[in-house]
Design a protein around this motif. Structure first.
Motif, mmCIF file in Angstrom:
data_model
loop_
_atom_site.group_PDB
_atom_site.id
_atom_site.type_symbol
_atom_site.label_atom_id
_atom_site.label_comp_id
_atom_site.label_asym_id
_atom_site.label_seq_id
_atom_site.Cartn_x
_atom_site.Cartn_y
_atom_site.Cartn_z
ATOM 1 N N ARG A 203 -8.731 3.130 -5.267
ATOM 2 C CA ARG A 203 -10.007 3.468 -5.910
ATOM 3 C C ARG A 203 -10.489 4.862 -5.536
ATOM 4 N N ALA A 204 -9.870 5.446 -4.544
ATOM 5 C CA ALA A 204 -10.439 6.638 -3.919
ATOM 6 C C ALA A 204 -10.215 7.905 -4.730
ATOM 7 N N ASP A 205 -11.308 8.593 -5.052
ATOM 8 C CA ASP A 205 -11.225 9.954 -5.576
ATOM 9 C C ASP A 205 -10.896 10.921 -4.442
ATOM 10 N N ILE A 206 -11.398 10.585 -3.250
ATOM 11 C CA ILE A 206 -11.114 11.350 -2.034
ATOM 12 C C ILE A 206 -10.560 10.377 -1.013
ATOM 13 N N LEU A 207 -9.361 10.642 -0.514
ATOM 14 C CA LEU A 207 -8.712 9.766 0.455
ATOM 15 C C LEU A 207 -8.409 10.551 1.719
ATOM 16 N N VAL A 208 -8.994 10.110 2.826
ATOM 17 C CA VAL A 208 -8.765 10.746 4.123
ATOM 18 C C VAL A 208 -7.906 9.809 4.965
ATOM 19 N N ALA A 209 -6.706 10.245 5.306
ATOM 20 C CA ALA A 209 -5.770 9.433 6.091
ATOM 21 C C ALA A 209 -5.820 9.890 7.541
ATOM 22 N N ALA A 210 -6.395 9.041 8.394
ATOM 23 C CA ALA A 210 -6.601 9.424 9.800
ATOM 24 C C ALA A 210 -6.379 8.242 10.720
ATOM 25 N N ALA A 211 -5.374 7.422 10.406
ATOM 26 C CA ALA A 211 -5.124 6.217 11.204
ATOM 27 C C ALA A 211 -4.091 6.432 12.300
ATOM 28 N N GLY A 212 -3.256 7.468 12.154
ATOM 29 C CA GLY A 212 -2.232 7.718 13.155
ATOM 30 C C GLY A 212 -1.051 6.762 13.066
ATOM 31 N N LYS A 213 -0.657 6.420 11.849
ATOM 32 C CA LYS A 213 0.474 5.521 11.630
ATOM 33 C C LYS A 213 1.380 6.117 10.562
ATOM 34 N N VAL A 214 2.583 6.461 10.959
ATOM 35 C CA VAL A 214 3.522 7.134 10.056
ATOM 36 C C VAL A 214 3.792 6.282 8.817
ATOM 37 N N GLY A 215 3.693 6.912 7.653
ATOM 38 C CA GLY A 215 4.032 6.251 6.404
ATOM 39 C C GLY A 215 3.052 5.191 5.945
ATOM 40 N N LEU A 216 1.865 5.157 6.508
ATOM 41 C CA LEU A 216 0.898 4.116 6.169
ATOM 42 C C LEU A 216 0.481 4.184 4.701
ATOM 43 N N ILE A 217 0.273 5.395 4.199
ATOM 44 C CA ILE A 217 -0.188 5.578 2.822
ATOM 45 C C ILE A 217 1.003 5.945 1.938
ATOM 46 N N THR A 218 1.394 5.027 1.063
ATOM 47 C CA THR A 218 2.504 5.280 0.150
ATOM 48 C C THR A 218 1.978 5.815 -1.181
ATOM 49 N N ARG A 219 2.872 6.322 -1.989
ATOM 50 C CA ARG A 219 2.453 6.905 -3.274
ATOM 51 C C ARG A 219 1.785 5.878 -4.174
ATOM 52 N N GLU A 220 2.205 4.613 -4.049
ATOM 53 C CA GLU A 220 1.616 3.557 -4.863
ATOM 54 C C GLU A 220 0.169 3.257 -4.482
ATOM 55 N N MET A 221 -0.247 3.714 -3.312
ATOM 56 C CA MET A 221 -1.592 3.452 -2.820
ATOM 57 C C MET A 221 -2.582 4.555 -3.190
ATOM 58 N N VAL A 222 -2.117 5.572 -3.904
ATOM 59 C CA VAL A 222 -2.948 6.740 -4.197
ATOM 60 C C VAL A 222 -3.329 6.763 -5.667
ATOM 61 N N LYS A 223 -4.602 6.979 -5.928
ATOM 62 C CA LYS A 223 -5.101 7.120 -7.297
ATOM 63 C C LYS A 223 -4.608 8.445 -7.886
ATOM 64 N N PRO A 224 -4.045 8.443 -9.072
ATOM 65 C CA PRO A 224 -3.601 9.700 -9.673
ATOM 66 C C PRO A 224 -4.733 10.727 -9.749
ATOM 67 N N GLY A 225 -4.431 11.936 -9.267
ATOM 68 C CA GLY A 225 -5.416 13.013 -9.290
ATOM 69 C C GLY A 225 -6.346 13.063 -8.099
ATOM 70 N N ALA A 226 -6.206 12.125 -7.155
ATOM 71 C CA ALA A 226 -7.105 12.080 -6.002
ATOM 72 C C ALA A 226 -6.888 13.278 -5.077
ATOM 73 N N ALA A 227 -7.935 13.625 -4.342
ATOM 74 C CA ALA A 227 -7.832 14.614 -3.270
ATOM 75 C C ALA A 227 -7.463 13.865 -1.991
ATOM 76 N N VAL A 228 -6.308 14.178 -1.432
ATOM 77 C CA VAL A 228 -5.785 13.454 -0.271
ATOM 78 C C VAL A 228 -5.723 14.396 0.927
ATOM 79 N N VAL A 229 -6.391 14.003 1.996
ATOM 80 C CA VAL A 229 -6.435 14.800 3.224
ATOM 81 C C VAL A 229 -5.710 14.025 4.318
#
Length: 283
Positions: A203-229
């Motif tokens: 759902r995220a227009d802005i996604l901040v990945a800060a969990a410290g776990k390698v590979g946690l966020i896969t491409r399938e988990m990202v909204k197309p066009g989102a800003a990913v940090v």
């Protein structure tokens, strides 16, 4: 279609140049240059590299960098004594205590002993409280402030956006969520124990990945066009990697490189906080 790069190195360079100009102007008016006191306890190699980088950045903009090295055997009382002396030193604009510290050090006591005005990391309870309340006068923590600066500079719309922060640390996750909320994003905080994490991140227009776990966020988990940090600094095979899996760059609209995204911005915000601390003390 490849994501646009949120280039932290380039923007940090622009911020350093801006601060260098402002420091030079103050000195030309006969005012003292700001001074940053760095405190390193023990001989952790990674921490030594980080401190040297911060000192280098300070010096390149005209800020005096003062190095305090303490043995790993130091006690909390001894560290608090040093902090108190730096508080009382009128020539010191800001104080940075590099973490992590040895296990015998009570950092809660140490941070509480620091003058909030000189707390350039934004960790003192007064500054944390001001950020949480959305009030003026807070020293914003460097990494979250750098994230917001990157997004705003790129023209990413924060107001009204769905923002998901994956990570709940006191250093990044929580304050990042608060700074996004202050700018009118609708914020969800997730973490590694969140059920159906992908349902939130998609759902995220802005996604901040800060969990410290390698590979946690896969491409399938990202909204197309989102800003990913990608904030995380994980080490695999001697190389720094974040929390993102392969292919995210093919889905995201904006993306931070890692390294080279948030890291340089963290240092840039530290230098800006140091300059601002001096201005607040001696306009």
């Amino acid at each position: 279609m490849a994501a646009k790069m949120l280039d932290g190195r380039k923007l940090a360079g622009e911020i350093f140049e801006e601060i260098r100009t402002r420091v030079s102007a103050r000195v030309a008016e006969g005012k003292p240059a700001p001074a940053l006191a760095t405190v390193l306890v023990g001989d952790d190699r990674a921490s030594d590299v980080y401190v040297r980088s911060k000192q280098k950045n300070a010096k390149q903009v005209g800020i005096d960098a003062r190095d305090h090295r303490l043995p790993a055997s130091i006690t909390t009382d001894e560290l608090v004594e040093l902090v108190s002396s730096l508080n009382a030193d009128a020539s010191v604009s800001g104080v940075l205590i590099q973490q992590p510290v040895p296990p015998q050090i009570d950092m809660t006591r140490v941070i509480a002993a620091l003058d909030p005005v000189k707390d350039v990391d934004g960790f003192h309870p007064v500054n944390v409280g001001l950020v949480a309340l959305g009030l003026a006068g807070a020293v914003e923590p460097c990494t979250p402030a750098g994230i917001v600066e990157l997004l705003e500079h790129a023209g990413v719309s924060i107001s009204g956006a769905e923002a998901v922060v994956v990570g709940r640390s006191n250093l990044v996750g929580k304050p990042a969520a608060l700074l996004l909320l202050k700018r009118h994003a609708t914020v969800t905080i997730c973490h590694t124990r969140t059920r159906e994490l992908a349902a939130h991140t998609r759902r995220a227009d802005i996604l901040v990945a800060a969990a410290g776990k390698v590979g946690l966020i896969t491409r399938e988990m990202v909204k197309p066009g989102a800003a990913v940090v990608d904030v995380a600094a994980n080490w695999v095979g001697g190389k720094q990697v974040g929390d993102l899996g392969p292919g995210v760059e093919e889905v995201a609209g904006w993306l931070t490189p890692n390294p080279g995204g948030v890291g340089p911005m963290t240092r840039a915000m530290l230098i800006r906080n140091t300059f601002n601390a001096e201005v607040r003390r001696r306009p």
